[in-house]
Scaffold this active site. Structure first.
Site, PDB file in Angstrom:
ATOM      1  N   GLU A  64       0.874  -1.178   0.000  1.00 20.13           N
ATOM      2  CA  GLU A  64       0.000   0.000   0.000  1.00 20.13           C
ATOM      3  C   GLU A  64       0.905   1.220   0.000  1.00 20.13           C
ATOM      4  OE1 GLU A  64      -1.428   3.163   0.273  1.00 20.13           O
ATOM      5  OE2 GLU A  64      -1.464   2.831   2.440  1.00 20.13           O
ATOM      6  N   GLU A 121       3.335   8.352  -4.247  1.00 19.49           N
ATOM      7  CA  GLU A 121       4.325   7.880  -3.272  1.00 19.49           C
ATOM      8  C   GLU A 121       5.225   6.823  -3.923  1.00 19.49           C
ATOM      9  OE1 GLU A 121       2.439   6.905   0.478  1.00 19.49           O
ATOM     10  OE2 GLU A 121       1.737   8.960   0.728  1.00 19.49           O
TER      11      GLU A 121
HETATM   12  C1  LIG Z   1       1.879   4.301   3.114  1.00 20.73           C
HETATM   13  S1  LIG Z   1       2.894   3.424   4.214  1.00 20.73           S
HETATM   14  C2  LIG Z   1       1.909   1.965   4.465  1.00 20.73           C
HETATM   15  C3  LIG Z   1       2.286   1.219   5.697  1.00 20.73           C
HETATM   16  C4  LIG Z   1       1.417   0.004   6.000  1.00 20.73           C
HETATM   17  N1  LIG Z   1       1.547  -1.023   4.984  1.00 20.73           N
HETATM   18  C5  LIG Z   1      -0.042   0.406   6.154  1.00 20.73           C
HETATM   19  O1  LIG Z   1      -0.817   0.115   5.228  1.00 20.73           O
HETATM   20  O2  LIG Z   1      -0.401   0.993   7.163  1.00 20.73           O
HETATM   21  C6  LIG Z   1       4.158   2.870   3.128  1.00 20.73           C
HETATM   22  C7  LIG Z   1       5.272   2.138   3.820  1.00 20.73           C
HETATM   23  O3  LIG Z   1       6.151   1.647   2.818  1.00 20.73           O
HETATM   24  C8  LIG Z   1       7.492   1.868   3.212  1.00 20.73           C
HETATM   25  N2  LIG Z   1       8.277   1.921   1.971  1.00 20.73           N
HETATM   26  C9  LIG Z   1       8.178   2.854   0.996  1.00 20.73           C
HETATM   27  N3  LIG Z   1       9.017   2.564  -0.006  1.00 20.73           N
HETATM   28  C10 LIG Z   1       9.654   1.413   0.342  1.00 20.73           C
HETATM   29  C11 LIG Z   1      10.648   0.622  -0.290  1.00 20.73           C
HETATM   30  N4  LIG Z   1      11.153   0.958  -1.466  1.00 20.73           N
HETATM   31  N5  LIG Z   1      11.049  -0.493   0.344  1.00 20.73           N
HETATM   32  C12 LIG Z   1      10.539  -0.845   1.554  1.00 20.73           C
HETATM   33  N6  LIG Z   1       9.612  -0.118   2.201  1.00 20.73           N
HETATM   34  C13 LIG Z   1       9.169   0.995   1.604  1.00 20.73           C
HETATM   35  C14 LIG Z   1       7.442   3.159   3.997  1.00 20.73           C
HETATM   36  O4  LIG Z   1       8.541   3.276   4.873  1.00 20.73           O
HETATM   37  C15 LIG Z   1       6.117   2.993   4.736  1.00 20.73           C
HETATM   38  O5  LIG Z   1       6.315   2.310   5.936  1.00 20.73           O
END
Ligand SMILES: C[S@@+](CC[C@H](N)C(=O)[O-])C[C@H]1O[C@@H](n2cnc3c(N)ncnc32)[C@H](O)[C@@H]1O
Length: 460
Positions: free
Chosen positions: A328, A337
């Site tokens: 997500e 994002e």
């Molecule tokens: C919008 S948040 C969603 C968090 C959780 N899955 C939720 O639905 O509540 C996106 C998450 O993805 C992580 N993230 C973003 N890009 C990433 C990447 N390239 N590799 C690993 N994690 C990533 C961010 O740190 C964040 O914790």
């Protein structure tokens, strides 16, 4: 007072009088000065006088009284008159409208424009009220609906009643009681509005979860979402049911990439339990602070069913391929994002017949009018803020046309071949769209709103 009189002497005397009254009002510290605007004829000089009064007032606001419906026998659009005044006053944030409601009111699409305007007061004439069987004042359905919708913006009410048009029962208090009843019987906030309460019409800087590490409080806000996690759980449940026969010993691999503090890991495990399917879950997250929570949850709640991996999904060398890839990273516009870029990297470890949840997302745009948001952006007095795609939960906003779909991303992206490091590496994620809209009424376009719709799995 006729500030737009063709007779220069009348005009000049009116201006002098207004000036004296504004000075007096400022002196005694009133919070607002009400300017009556003629219902027909020229108003440019009235606007000029209001604008110069705004410059003279340190604390007071200027309220401009406008009819909600055109004057009898006139087809001049009252909203257009308001628009002329506020445009000539450069959208001054101290300028608001007082809407005069008398008799019948215009059709609903015309009324909706007022929801995007800084209306402070609904001034309702007693003759707009009907009489119920007992003689008490009540309002017709159309005005009721308009007032109910406006009451969420915190407007004040004034009832004006010359003695001869009062209703047979209730006296002046009857109007007040009726309006209070309308206010109290307004519909309950729905689940989404309750979740968003306190965030309406505020510019929130867009998150950059790939570049920045989100704070725990930010995750906490996401996690209160009343719809998203329920739908993800349904999607994982149906994907498992479709993929694995009942009573099978097959262990399905689920990788939650960008796991945050773990809500989608929890929902995936719940979905597996509900479906009666065996799963092995990986929680992949690049934020070192969120990893602490994930590790604690593994120890306290999930045990061996979950492997926590601290890594950027784009570069992770996964120990095996996954059946279901859950993410997500959709932000507010689907791709803002960097979901497409991150999932390009993650799809390396998705099996050839694997399932991505979400499977697609489509972005929409629509032109909107919102004086509050316009004023907030303009208060920075620079181009950067005008060009920033803010995140906003809309309330005092008027959508001027039906939203139009502009682009879509599908996952996995089977056509994606370009090797990292080449100049065209990300070309397949570039999008350009040109959209046309039909706007039925005159309006001021303050900006473009963006939304997205996502298909998580099949029809979910
Ligand atoms: C919008 S948040 C969603 C968090 C959780 N899955 C939720 O639905 O509540 C996106 C998450 O993805 C992580 N993230 C973003 N890009 C990433 C990447 N390239 N590799 C690993 N994690 C990533 C961010 O740190 C964040 O914790």
């Amino acid at each position: 007072l006729n500030l737009d009189s063709p007779d220069p002497r009348v005009r000049r005397e009116a201006e002098i009088l207004v000036r004296q009254q504004v000075q007096w009002a400022s002196h005694i510290g009133t919070s607002a000065i009400l300017f009556d605007v003629p219902a027909t004829g020229p108003i440019v000089n009235t606007a000029r006088v209001v604008n110069s009064a705004l410059g003279m007032m340190t604390y007071a606001n200027a309220w401009v009284r406008i009819r909600l419906a055109p004057a009898p026998g006139s087809d001049e659009d009252p909203w257009a008159r308001w628009n002329t005044i506020r445009t000539l006053c450069s959208h001054n944030p101290k300028l608001s409208a007082v809407l005069d409601i008398s008799g019948d009111i215009p059709a609903s699409p015309l009324l909706r424009r007022w929801f995007a305007e800084p209306v402070k007061v609904l001034a309702i004439h007693a003759d707009a009220f009907l009489e119920n069987a007992k003689g008490f004042p009540v309002l017709g359905k159309k005005i009721q609906a308009f007032i109910r919708e406006f009451s969420q913006f915190g407007v004040q009410f004034i009832v004006t009643s010359p003695a001869e048009v009062q209703h047979s029962a209730g006296g002046l208090a009857g109007y007040q009681q009726y309006l209070r009843h309308l206010y109290r019987s307004r519909p309950e906030l729905d689940v989404v509005d309750r979740f968003a309460s306190g965030y309406h019409d505020y510019l929130q800087s867009p998150l950059q979860p790939l570049m920045d590490n989100l704070e725990s409080a930010t995750y906490e806000v996401f996690e209160k979402d009343p719809i998203k996690y329920r739908e993800y759980e349904r999607a994982v449940y149906h994907a498992l049911m479709d993929r694995v026969p009942a009573d099978s010993d097959i262990v399905t691999v689920i990788m939650v990439v960008g796991a945050g503090r773990g809500p989608l890991v929890e929902r995936s495990l719940k979905a597996a339990e509900a479906a009666g399917r065996k799963v092995r879950v990986y929680a992949v997250e690049k934020n070192p602070n969120a990893i602490v929570t994930l590790k604690n949850r593994k120890e306290d709640e999930w045990g061996d069913r979950v492997t926590v991996v601290h890594c950027d999904m784009r570069y992770w060398e996964a120990p095996e391929k996954t059946d279901i890839l859950v993410s997500e990273l959709l932000g507010s516009f689907g791709d803002n994002e960097l979901s497409p870029e991150c999932l390009d990297g993650a799809q390396r470890f998705l099996k050839a017949d694997g399932i991505s949840i979400p499977s697609s997302y489509t972005a929409y745009v629509t032109p909107v009018s919102s004086t509050k948001l316009h004023n907030e952006v303009m208060s920075y007095d620079d181009l950067e803020h005008v060009e920033t795609p803010y995140v906003v939960k809309f309330r005092a906003v008027h959508e001027l046309a039906e939203p139009v779909a502009v682009w879509r991303f599908d996952h996995p992206d089977l056509g994606f071949q370009a090797p990292p490091g080449t100049s065209t590496f990300n070309a397949h994620n570039t999008r350009y769209a040109c959209a046309s809209f039909v706007i039925e009424q005159d309006a001021t376009l303050h900006g473009i709103a963006g939304y997205f719709e996502s298909t998580l799995y099949k029809d979910i």
